[in-house]
Write an enzyme that holds these catalytic residues in place. Sequence first.
Site, PDB file in Angstrom:
ATOM      1  N   ASP A 199     -33.183   6.905 -60.039  1.00 21.22           N
ATOM      2  CA  ASP A 199     -33.311   6.309 -58.725  1.00 21.22           C
ATOM      3  C   ASP A 199     -34.691   5.656 -58.638  1.00 21.22           C
ATOM      4  O   ASP A 199     -35.680   6.236 -59.083  1.00 21.22           O
ATOM      5  CB  ASP A 199     -33.189   7.404 -57.650  1.00 21.22           C
ATOM      6  CG  ASP A 199     -32.334   6.970 -56.475  1.00 21.22           C
ATOM      7  OD1 ASP A 199     -32.666   5.931 -55.880  1.00 21.22           O
ATOM      8  OD2 ASP A 199     -31.368   7.675 -56.153  1.00 21.22           O
TER       9      ASP A 199
ATOM     10  N   ASP B  73     -32.980   2.150 -54.458  1.00 14.91           N
ATOM     11  CA  ASP B  73     -32.832   2.598 -53.076  1.00 14.91           C
ATOM     12  C   ASP B  73     -33.156   1.483 -52.079  1.00 14.91           C
ATOM     13  O   ASP B  73     -34.213   0.840 -52.194  1.00 14.91           O
ATOM     14  CB  ASP B  73     -33.798   3.770 -52.863  1.00 14.91           C
ATOM     15  CG  ASP B  73     -33.543   4.505 -51.567  1.00 14.91           C
ATOM     16  OD1 ASP B  73     -32.448   5.076 -51.438  1.00 14.91           O
ATOM     17  OD2 ASP B  73     -34.426   4.513 -50.694  1.00 14.91           O
TER      18      ASP B  73
ATOM     19  N   GLU C 143     -28.900  -0.541 -54.006  1.00 18.07           N
ATOM     20  CA  GLU C 143     -28.296  -0.020 -52.782  1.00 18.07           C
ATOM     21  C   GLU C 143     -28.644  -1.015 -51.683  1.00 18.07           C
ATOM     22  O   GLU C 143     -29.797  -1.160 -51.303  1.00 18.07           O
ATOM     23  CB  GLU C 143     -28.838   1.363 -52.441  1.00 18.07           C
ATOM     24  CG  GLU C 143     -28.022   2.002 -51.315  1.00 18.07           C
ATOM     25  CD  GLU C 143     -28.835   2.865 -50.379  1.00 18.07           C
ATOM     26  OE1 GLU C 143     -28.239   3.677 -49.666  1.00 18.07           O
ATOM     27  OE2 GLU C 143     -30.071   2.735 -50.347  1.00 18.07           O
TER      28      GLU C 143
ATOM     29  N   HIS D 103     -24.519  10.963 -51.902  1.00 21.02           N
ATOM     30  CA  HIS D 103     -25.276  12.000 -51.193  1.00 21.02           C
ATOM     31  C   HIS D 103     -25.529  11.667 -49.721  1.00 21.02           C
ATOM     32  O   HIS D 103     -26.121  12.469 -49.008  1.00 21.02           O
ATOM     33  CB  HIS D 103     -26.604  12.219 -51.916  1.00 21.02           C
ATOM     34  CG  HIS D 103     -27.467  10.976 -51.863  1.00 21.02           C
ATOM     35  ND1 HIS D 103     -27.133   9.818 -52.530  1.00 21.02           N
ATOM     36  CD2 HIS D 103     -28.609  10.706 -51.205  1.00 21.02           C
ATOM     37  CE1 HIS D 103     -28.037   8.895 -52.276  1.00 21.02           C
ATOM     38  NE2 HIS D 103     -28.954   9.412 -51.474  1.00 21.02           N
ATOM     39  N   ASP D 104     -25.152  10.461 -49.287  1.00 20.49           N
ATOM     40  CA  ASP D 104     -25.355  10.060 -47.887  1.00 20.49           C
ATOM     41  C   ASP D 104     -24.054  10.051 -47.096  1.00 20.49           C
ATOM     42  O   ASP D 104     -24.063   9.715 -45.910  1.00 20.49           O
ATOM     43  CB  ASP D 104     -25.925   8.632 -47.813  1.00 20.49           C
ATOM     44  CG  ASP D 104     -27.341   8.520 -48.341  1.00 20.49           C
ATOM     45  OD1 ASP D 104     -28.073   9.521 -48.311  1.00 20.49           O
ATOM     46  OD2 ASP D 104     -27.707   7.413 -48.789  1.00 20.49           O
TER      47      ASP D 104
HETATM   48  O1  ISL Z   1     -25.764   5.344 -45.551  1.00 22.97           O
HETATM   49  C1  ISL Z   1     -26.577   5.131 -44.686  1.00 22.97           C
HETATM   50  C2  ISL Z   1     -26.374   4.129 -43.626  1.00 22.97           C
HETATM   51  O2  ISL Z   1     -25.022   3.779 -43.479  1.00 22.97           O
HETATM   52  C3  ISL Z   1     -27.761   5.924 -44.593  1.00 22.97           C
HETATM   53  O3  ISL Z   1     -27.351   7.278 -44.744  1.00 22.97           O
HETATM   54  C4  ISL Z   1     -28.840   5.765 -45.625  1.00 22.97           C
HETATM   55  O4  ISL Z   1     -29.969   6.374 -45.110  1.00 22.97           O
HETATM   56  C5  ISL Z   1     -29.233   4.383 -45.984  1.00 22.97           C
HETATM   57  O5  ISL Z   1     -28.143   3.780 -46.570  1.00 22.97           O
HETATM   58  C6  ISL Z   1     -30.358   4.381 -47.002  1.00 22.97           C
HETATM   59  O6  ISL Z   1     -30.158   5.321 -47.986  1.00 22.97           O
HETATM   60  C7  ISL Z   1     -31.108   5.524 -48.986  1.00 22.97           C
HETATM   61  O7  ISL Z   1     -32.438   5.500 -48.513  1.00 22.97           O
HETATM   62  C8  ISL Z   1     -32.842   6.556 -47.645  1.00 22.97           C
HETATM   63  C9  ISL Z   1     -32.436   7.942 -48.148  1.00 22.97           C
HETATM   64  O8  ISL Z   1     -32.582   8.874 -47.123  1.00 22.97           O
HETATM   65  C10 ISL Z   1     -31.001   7.955 -48.628  1.00 22.97           C
HETATM   66  O9  ISL Z   1     -30.673   9.220 -49.146  1.00 22.97           O
HETATM   67  C11 ISL Z   1     -30.870   6.873 -49.653  1.00 22.97           C
HETATM   68  O10 ISL Z   1     -29.625   6.856 -50.292  1.00 22.97           O
HETATM   69  C12 ISL Z   1     -34.346   6.468 -47.550  1.00 22.97           C
HETATM   70  O11 ISL Z   1     -34.912   6.480 -48.832  1.00 22.97           O
END
Ligand code: ISL
Length: 554
Positions: A98, A199, A254, A328-329
């Site tokens: 990541d 990310d 992402e 994980h989200d």
């Molecule tokens: O999926 C999401 C919005 O629809 C959110 O849960 C998510 O926070 C967002 O997509 C960003 O996610 C990433 O960055 C965040 C971290 O908390 C998440 O775990 C990561 O996947 C901040 O670094």
Amino acid sequence: MEEKWWQRSVVYQIYPRSFQDSNGDGIGDLPGITSRLEYIRELGADTIWLSPIYKSPNDDNGYDISDYRDIMTEFGTMADFDALLEKAHSLGLRIVLDLVVNHSSDEHRWFVESRSSKDNPYRDYYIWREGKNGGAPNNWGSCFGGSAWVYDEKTDMYYLHLFSRKQPDLNWENPTVRDEVFDMMDWWLQKGIDGFRMDVISLISKPAGLPDGEPGPNGYASFQLCANGPREHEYLREMNRRVLSKYDLLTVGECAGVTLEEAKTYANLDGSELSMVFQFEHMGADFHPVLGRYAEQHKNLPLLKEILSRWQRELDGVAWNSLYWDNHDQPRIVSRYGSEKEAYRELSAKMLATCLHMMQGTPYIYQGEELGMTNYPWTSIGQINDIESLGNYRDFHAKGLMTEAEGVEMMRHRSRDNARTPMQWDAGENAGFTTGKPWLPVNPNHTFLNAAEQVKRPDSVFHYYQKLIALRKELDVIVHGHYALLAPDHPDLFVYTRTLGDESLLVLCNFSETEQRFEIPAEYRGAEILIANYPECGPLGVLRPWEAVVYRRR
Ligand code: ISL
Ligand code: CA
């Protein structure tokens, strides 16, 4: 066009904190992962994406990094990482890390320097602004609730954080920041890793002048207005030119807020930016019309089909899709679009897997998805660790939009912690995850829903995933076939075809627990069944509850 290795890959995502504890402190760690690599190889995935393993004060479980070149204390040491990488490679498994560079931790040395004075050389590594009208510089909200700005007394200015206040946004306009990031990436690549999952990389270029946006129900403008900013592609091309292009990597951005048109640039097959992106459109298909993500779900299969099909059709031959239900989200897909009922849990898990894994793109399997793991039955807000669902709950609660009871119900559907409860390895105490006290509770259903039981049983969800993965390795039509959606308006059936030359697949998925009828096109009658989730064939043209069947015609 020559096939890239990642076009035939299946990626397995590990959330290290919840995968396998090796020392009884209740927190998953690198030696724990190393001890489970054979399991992933047996499943058949060829690439592992590790959620962040770097030094972090864990405000957002590792997505707040205080040292990009060191390992999180709880997870082990750099020697543990080197051992993991070496064993993975010896088993034929690639490792993707990541990359969290939209922001760092506020405990990163850069930020400690940056906030110390206005003329510190690191000041411009972050985004500092003067307040306006006695308040924040603009009305942007953090993804985790509240304002996206924190006032810092020391220098009487505000810093921007699109996520938690302990995750200040890096200033990508500063060329020195880009140099630092690119050097760090190169340092890991020199160690031999095989790629990066980036990310919220779609947020790194902020809109010029940081203007106010349309406020949402919590009173703030969404952080998503930073998506696909003016210099986004310039930065990614620079990263590609200076770093990525020197290696043969899987890179996945992402991309919160990415549109299909934008994705054609991010994930273009010309290789100028990234291999692929994670888009979010299909994750929004069940959002509440007002409260959005943080509310109960509203299933709308025609909408889900329309979104996924558009991405399938339009990226074909131009860019490359990623395919995912879980990470994980996200809440668990069986609880979201399938059924937790005993009689249907496994059938629906297999149906959902079929629907996704027969599409064009690189599939991602999130730990436990291959077992059909489900959401956790939360009973109080106090059980929740996830700062995102907690922060949003607090905003809505404060505005009178959500009672505490509704908040608990919302957590059951939506909290990111549903994905983060420990991996269910066996029926024993704490599911074989730890000998200590797990940092998040183990789902009580581990007594019957666990890897040990499924690996032994040939008709398990695990073995079904194994078969889907093997089919992708074998059949070009799954990797490259063109996609077409049938019956777009059907409320419960997801039906599509894949075609490559003379070969084609008909994929039929019943997203309901009632029997559905569908007239099988003449050319598929008598065709071979490639894979199906019921042991015996049913009557032609009838789909039983949660049934999935794939016909193959040559
Ligand atoms: O999926 C999401 C919005 O629809 C959110 O849960 C998510 O926070 C967002 O997509 C960003 O996610 C990433 O960055 C965040 C971290 O908390 C998440 O775990 C990561 O996947 C901040 O670094
Ligand atoms: Ca541990």
